[in-house]
Design a protein around this motif. Structure first.
Motif, PDB file in Angstrom:
ATOM      1  N   LYS A   1       0.837  -1.206   0.000  1.00 15.74           N
ATOM      2  CA  LYS A   1       0.000   0.000   0.000  1.00 15.74           C
ATOM      3  C   LYS A   1       0.863   1.244   0.000  1.00 15.74           C
ATOM      4  O   LYS A   1       1.859   1.326   0.698  1.00 15.74           O
ATOM      5  N   GLY A   2       0.481   2.216  -0.845  1.00 15.72           N
ATOM      6  CA  GLY A   2       1.245   3.456  -0.913  1.00 15.72           C
ATOM      7  C   GLY A   2       0.333   4.628  -1.208  1.00 15.72           C
ATOM      8  O   GLY A   2      -0.877   4.583  -0.955  1.00 15.72           O
ATOM      9  N   TRP A   3       0.938   5.677  -1.750  1.00 19.69           N
ATOM     10  CA  TRP A   3       0.200   6.896  -2.048  1.00 19.69           C
ATOM     11  C   TRP A   3       0.498   7.323  -3.476  1.00 19.69           C
ATOM     12  O   TRP A   3       1.636   7.270  -3.918  1.00 19.69           O
ATOM     13  N   THR A   4      -0.543   7.757  -4.173  1.00 21.16           N
ATOM     14  CA  THR A   4      -0.389   8.317  -5.512  1.00 21.16           C
ATOM     15  C   THR A   4      -0.625   9.815  -5.404  1.00 21.16           C
ATOM     16  O   THR A   4      -1.673  10.251  -4.903  1.00 21.16           O
ATOM     17  N   CYS A   5       0.349  10.587  -5.892  1.00 21.13           N
ATOM     18  CA  CYS A   5       0.346  12.028  -5.620  1.00 21.13           C
ATOM     19  C   CYS A   5       0.409  12.865  -6.890  1.00 21.13           C
ATOM     20  O   CYS A   5       1.052  12.485  -7.873  1.00 21.13           O
ATOM     21  N   CYS A   6      -0.231  14.007  -6.815  1.00 17.42           N
ATOM     22  CA  CYS A   6      -0.149  15.041  -7.849  1.00 17.42           C
ATOM     23  C   CYS A   6       0.161  16.374  -7.166  1.00 17.42           C
ATOM     24  O   CYS A   6      -0.152  16.564  -5.982  1.00 17.42           O
ATOM     25  N   PRO A   7       0.755  17.304  -7.901  1.00 16.46           N
ATOM     26  CA  PRO A   7       0.954  18.635  -7.316  1.00 16.46           C
ATOM     27  C   PRO A   7      -0.391  19.245  -6.917  1.00 16.46           C
ATOM     28  O   PRO A   7      -1.429  18.970  -7.523  1.00 16.46           O
ATOM     29  N   LYS A   8      -0.357  20.045  -5.898  1.00 16.83           N
ATOM     30  CA  LYS A   8      -1.585  20.681  -5.425  1.00 16.83           C
ATOM     31  C   LYS A   8      -2.209  21.508  -6.542  1.00 16.83           C
ATOM     32  O   LYS A   8      -1.544  22.289  -7.225  1.00 16.83           O
ATOM     33  N   GLY A   9      -3.514  21.291  -6.752  1.00 23.78           N
ATOM     34  CA  GLY A   9      -4.231  22.008  -7.801  1.00 23.78           C
ATOM     35  C   GLY A   9      -4.363  21.211  -9.095  1.00 23.78           C
ATOM     36  O   GLY A   9      -5.107  21.621  -9.990  1.00 23.78           O
ATOM     37  N   TRP A  10      -3.654  20.083  -9.210  1.00 19.78           N
ATOM     38  CA  TRP A  10      -3.753  19.213 -10.385  1.00 19.78           C
ATOM     39  C   TRP A  10      -4.825  18.158 -10.140  1.00 19.78           C
ATOM     40  O   TRP A  10      -5.153  17.847  -8.994  1.00 19.78           O
ATOM     41  N   LYS A  11      -5.357  17.570 -11.225  1.00 25.46           N
ATOM     42  CA  LYS A  11      -6.376  16.537 -11.143  1.00 25.46           C
ATOM     43  C   LYS A  11      -5.727  15.165 -11.371  1.00 25.46           C
ATOM     44  O   LYS A  11      -4.928  14.997 -12.308  1.00 25.46           O
ATOM     45  N   LEU A  12      -6.094  14.201 -10.530  1.00 27.65           N
ATOM     46  CA  LEU A  12      -5.555  12.851 -10.658  1.00 27.65           C
ATOM     47  C   LEU A  12      -6.561  11.948 -11.360  1.00 27.65           C
ATOM     48  O   LEU A  12      -7.740  11.911 -11.009  1.00 27.65           O
TER      49      LEU A  12
ATOM     50  N   GLN B   1      -6.306   7.846 -12.860  1.00 29.00           N
ATOM     51  CA  GLN B   1      -5.497   6.653 -13.073  1.00 29.00           C
ATOM     52  C   GLN B   1      -4.039   6.940 -12.676  1.00 29.00           C
ATOM     53  O   GLN B   1      -3.771   7.192 -11.515  1.00 29.00           O
ATOM     54  N   GLU B   2      -3.113   6.957 -13.599  1.00 34.52           N
ATOM     55  CA  GLU B   2      -1.707   7.162 -13.246  1.00 34.52           C
ATOM     56  C   GLU B   2      -1.163   8.496 -13.757  1.00 34.52           C
ATOM     57  O   GLU B   2       0.046   8.663 -13.889  1.00 34.52           O
ATOM     58  N   SER B   3      -2.045   9.429 -14.045  1.00 29.32           N
ATOM     59  CA  SER B   3      -1.612  10.721 -14.585  1.00 29.32           C
ATOM     60  C   SER B   3      -2.184  11.880 -13.780  1.00 29.32           C
ATOM     61  O   SER B   3      -3.229  11.750 -13.129  1.00 29.32           O
ATOM     62  N   CYS B   4      -1.479  13.001 -13.842  1.00 31.23           N
ATOM     63  CA  CYS B   4      -1.919  14.254 -13.226  1.00 31.23           C
ATOM     64  C   CYS B   4      -2.203  15.264 -14.344  1.00 31.23           C
ATOM     65  O   CYS B   4      -1.455  15.330 -15.327  1.00 31.23           O
ATOM     66  N   TYR B   5      -3.266  16.064 -14.166  1.00 33.78           N
ATOM     67  CA  TYR B   5      -3.669  17.007 -15.206  1.00 33.78           C
ATOM     68  C   TYR B   5      -3.810  18.406 -14.611  1.00 33.78           C
ATOM     69  O   TYR B   5      -4.400  18.594 -13.536  1.00 33.78           O
ATOM     70  N   TYR B   6      -3.285  19.374 -15.357  1.00 31.87           N
ATOM     71  CA  TYR B   6      -3.395  20.772 -14.962  1.00 31.87           C
ATOM     72  C   TYR B   6      -4.308  21.477 -15.955  1.00 31.87           C
ATOM     73  O   TYR B   6      -4.025  21.518 -17.170  1.00 31.87           O
ATOM     74  N   LEU B   7      -5.413  22.046 -15.457  1.00 32.65           N
ATOM     75  CA  LEU B   7      -6.362  22.786 -16.288  1.00 32.65           C
ATOM     76  C   LEU B   7      -6.123  24.267 -16.035  1.00 32.65           C
ATOM     77  O   LEU B   7      -6.412  24.768 -14.943  1.00 32.65           O
ATOM     78  N   SER B   8      -5.599  24.953 -17.023  1.00 33.94           N
ATOM     79  CA  SER B   8      -5.152  26.326 -16.789  1.00 33.94           C
ATOM     80  C   SER B   8      -6.327  27.295 -16.667  1.00 33.94           C
ATOM     81  O   SER B   8      -7.388  27.097 -17.268  1.00 33.94           O
ATOM     82  N   ALA B   9      -6.103  28.345 -15.905  1.00 31.03           N
ATOM     83  CA  ALA B   9      -7.095  29.417 -15.774  1.00 31.03           C
ATOM     84  C   ALA B   9      -6.792  30.565 -16.732  1.00 31.03           C
ATOM     85  O   ALA B   9      -7.671  31.379 -17.024  1.00 31.03           O
ATOM     86  N   ASP B  10      -5.534  30.620 -17.210  1.00 29.13           N
ATOM     87  CA  ASP B  10      -5.151  31.696 -18.126  1.00 29.13           C
ATOM     88  C   ASP B  10      -5.028  31.145 -19.545  1.00 29.13           C
ATOM     89  O   ASP B  10      -5.139  29.943 -19.780  1.00 29.13           O
ATOM     90  N   MET B  11      -4.814  32.050 -20.488  1.00 29.59           N
ATOM     91  CA  MET B  11      -4.727  31.664 -21.901  1.00 29.59           C
ATOM     92  C   MET B  11      -3.374  32.069 -22.477  1.00 29.59           C
ATOM     93  O   MET B  11      -2.805  33.097 -22.099  1.00 29.59           O
ATOM     94  N   MET B  12      -2.885  31.268 -23.387  1.00 31.14           N
ATOM     95  CA  MET B  12      -1.619  31.528 -24.069  1.00 31.14           C
ATOM     96  C   MET B  12      -1.707  30.987 -25.500  1.00 31.14           C
ATOM     97  O   MET B  12      -2.497  30.076 -25.774  1.00 31.14           O
ATOM     98  N   PRO B  13      -0.870  31.510 -26.430  1.00 32.05           N
ATOM     99  CA  PRO B  13      -0.764  30.896 -27.754  1.00 32.05           C
ATOM    100  C   PRO B  13      -0.185  29.484 -27.630  1.00 32.05           C
ATOM    101  O   PRO B  13       0.316  29.083 -26.574  1.00 32.05           O
ATOM    102  N   LYS B  14      -0.214  28.717 -28.696  1.00 36.08           N
ATOM    103  CA  LYS B  14       0.180  27.306 -28.644  1.00 36.08           C
ATOM    104  C   LYS B  14       1.633  27.124 -28.197  1.00 36.08           C
ATOM    105  O   LYS B  14       1.914  26.306 -27.311  1.00 36.08           O
ATOM    106  N   VAL B  15       2.565  27.858 -28.780  1.00 35.45           N
ATOM    107  CA  VAL B  15       3.985  27.673 -28.440  1.00 35.45           C
ATOM    108  C   VAL B  15       4.214  27.976 -26.968  1.00 35.45           C
ATOM    109  O   VAL B  15       4.887  27.214 -26.251  1.00 35.45           O
TER     110      VAL B  15
END
Length: 231
Positions: free
Chosen positions: A94-105, A107-121
């Motif tokens: 037994k262990g812990w699966t972690c993501c940075p605070k504010g990211w969504k967990l 399965q085995e990935s963390c996702y960051y949904l931005s609040a700001d906008m930027m061009p693609k690059v």
């Protein structure tokens, strides 16, 4: 009458009067003495051999273990605050699966949904700077999770994903995952495959399983993805 003894001097022809018989010189015998070593030398050799054995053991056992262990993910190096959930990975304790605070967990990935906008690059650079990349969607479950999260918590309309057309109609994921057209989630009528719309976004207000648009690489929100950290 006593007899007389006559002495005569006899000389041999060609004989040297001072002839000397030269005997061969006596060959000097070389004595072989065994070479002597310091009494501590065997101990020194034994210690050196022991050190060599220890070094070999360290090389064969310790070094492979350290090489086989993964280096800390870039995400782990960039983040200081974490949110963890209890998990029991298959084959592990037994262990812990972690993501940075504010990211969504998910399965085995963390996702960051931005609040700001930027061009693609700039969006790509922002994700990279956080130890991640623009999201690569590999399954229906992942598509459903992201779409529901965006509908529940998003204030934006379009979110960049890591899909781009290198040429019209030739789509490629940012991590080089092969693009599978049958596993894509385009809106009806999309992609339009126009030369000025090489970027792909999720359109939040569309159907969960059909909300991808091709779009101009203008300012949009973004979804970053990175592998979750298990401790």
């Amino acid at each position: 009458m006593a007899s007389e003894i006559t002495y005569a001097e006899v000389k041999f022809k060609n004989a040297s009067p001072d002839a000397v018989v030269n005997a061969p010189p006596e060959t000097k015998k070389h004595e072989h003495h065994p070479q002597k070593y310091p009494p501590w030398l065997p101990w020194l050799i034994s210690v050196l051999l022991l050190l060599v054995c220890i070094a070999l053991v360290i090389t064969l056992l310790v070094v492979p273990c350290s090489q086989s262990s993964d280096q800390p993910p870039a995400l782990q190096q960039k983040s200081t605050e974490w949110s963890c959930v209890s998990s029991v990975p298959q084959g592990r304790e037994k262990g812990w699966t972690c993501c940075p605070k504010g990211w969504k967990l998910f399965q085995e990935s963390c996702y960051y949904l931005s609040a700001d906008m930027m061009p693609k690059v700039e969006s790509e650079q922002n994700c990279t700077g956080m130890g991640s990349h623009l999201v690569v969607i590999n399954s229906r479950a992942e598509q459903e999770f992201l779409s529901k999260e965006l509908q529940q918590s998003s204030n934006g309309e379009n979110y960049y994903i890591g899909l781009r057309a290198e040429a019209v109609g030739q789509w490629h994921w940012v991590d080089q995952t092969p693009f599978n057209e049958t596993a894509a989630f385009w809106r009806i009528g999309e992609p339009s495959n126009k030369s000025d719309q090489p970027c792909a976004v999720i359109h939040v207000k569309s159907n969960i399983l059909g909300n991808w648009n091709d779009a101009k690489c203008e300012e949009h929100h973004r979804i970053c993805e990175a592998a979750a950290v298990t401790v």
